[in-house]
Design a protein around this motif. Sequence first.
Motif, short mmCIF file in Angstrom:
data_model
loop_
_atom_site.label_atom_id
_atom_site.label_comp_id
_atom_site.label_asym_id
_atom_site.label_seq_id
_atom_site.Cartn_x
_atom_site.Cartn_y
_atom_site.Cartn_z
N TRP A 97 96.69 34.24 12.74
CA TRP A 97 96.88 35.60 13.20
C TRP A 97 98.37 35.89 13.30
O TRP A 97 99.06 35.35 14.17
N ASP A 98 98.89 36.72 12.40
CA ASP A 98 100.31 37.06 12.40
C ASP A 98 100.54 38.38 13.12
O ASP A 98 99.81 39.36 12.89
N PRO A 99 101.55 38.46 13.99
CA PRO A 99 101.85 39.74 14.65
C PRO A 99 102.06 40.84 13.62
O PRO A 99 102.72 40.64 12.60
N ALA A 100 101.48 42.02 13.89
CA ALA A 100 101.49 43.10 12.90
C ALA A 100 102.76 43.94 12.96
O ALA A 100 103.26 44.41 11.93
N GLY A 101 103.28 44.18 14.18
CA GLY A 101 104.47 45.03 14.29
C GLY A 101 104.38 45.97 15.46
O GLY A 101 103.49 45.85 16.32
N PRO A 102 105.28 46.95 15.53
CA PRO A 102 105.27 47.92 16.63
C PRO A 102 103.92 48.63 16.71
O PRO A 102 103.36 49.06 15.70
#
Length: 486
Positions: free
Chosen positions: A144-149
Amino acid sequence: MPDNIVVGGVSVDTRHWIGGERVASDDTFADVSPIDGSVLGEMARGGPAEAVAAVAAAKAAFPAWAATSRAERARILHAIADGVEKRIEELSIVETTDNGALLRSHRRGVIPRVAHNFRFFADWLLKLEHEDFETRGHRNHVSWDPAGPSVLITPWNAPLMLATWKVAPALAAGNTVVLKPAEWSPLTASLLADIAAEAGLPAGVLNVVQGYGSEIGDALTSHPDVRRISFTGSVPTAKRIAESAAGNLTPLSLELGGKSPLLVFADADLDLAVDLAVEQYDNAGQVCLAATRFLVEESVAEEFTRRFVEKAATLTQGDPRDETTDIGPNIHPRQLEKIDAFVQRALAAGARAVIGGHRKDTQYYAPTLLTDVAQDSEIVQEEVFGPVLTLQTFSTEEEAVRLANDTRFGLAATLATGDAERAERVTEQLVAGTVWVNCFFVRDLQAPFGGSRHSGVGREGGTWSFDFYCDVKNTVTAPNGWKNHG
């Protein structure tokens, strides 16, 4: 404009929180208490400039926060929970004054749940994993990679609890956040910014911007640097947000309320069914999950109605700060006018008010139960979001299911029956994101939450929250593909 106001002895900053700093605006808007209509203070009124600044701050903070270890993110979320728990009394007083919900509920359940939101997602993050699996000898690994703002737009009926239901998993996932609270109840979001900063959350990871959705919303939801949008509110607003986000293909999570049924079968424990029914007046009927449509089997409808009227008569409506109050005010005079307009149109169309059917004054609406309502009538089909319930009867199980499913919504359903096989049969046919059988409002954060049809898009809770706030990645590795460097 003063930078701080005092509400119930608690100092609250009226400015935005952007990039770790308090930021004022040229314009303000009045925050009014639903308890007595008094102006609590003038809040900074954000627009496109503040929206752009908040997203920029979130974008700048994202790389470092995304690279922060799971353990450290979890530690900070637990520290935020610690801060909430230290200020339960202050947060409860401010929230009650700002949105009119019961003080005793805030103290005993709602604000403690805020702390639990942070702790749950911090702990879930640390155990988040998918077992590796093989395809023709190749290893598949899910991450699970952080998507962003992320832009989080939250409602006024449970301001801090519903805000942190979004903020906690977004931060746990490694995203940075721009939180836009409802303009009718902005105060505890400002306090949350203080608590998060004191807990050591880096500047720019959480930003709070206040204002009217019509003035600041499009600049947030159409921004190309925003990678997730989560919204709780009305269907018309959700459609505007979806249109705004479409240009950037920004993923959305939408929870849009409902017109949920309470099905009462003749074999049900009627005392339990009545208790469940009266509970629908909670928070002055301002609960998206409320079972506002009673569907009662004909043979017990008269007895059910009699017991309901008796039970409803024991409720005390008044100042939500009083421990003996069961039903507080509605959030705003505009909402009260909307509620009354629904009821008066229904009465004019032939509905009968068993109880209520009128305003009590400018802040309170009498708990109402309407009968003699047609299935295709506005009062049955549209969400009122006030203490207004309808009662219809059915004669067969098939008719009960048909009536239950016959709206454009599908958020929740509640079922009262003494037959386990019937419960299983009926729940399989109901269109709803959550079904309660012989209970109501039992929620676990690891369960999926969301609605069907016009009640929403997507699910959040447990791993479903991380699936939304992250880019889920599968890495496939070939066997025996490594060079020997030994």
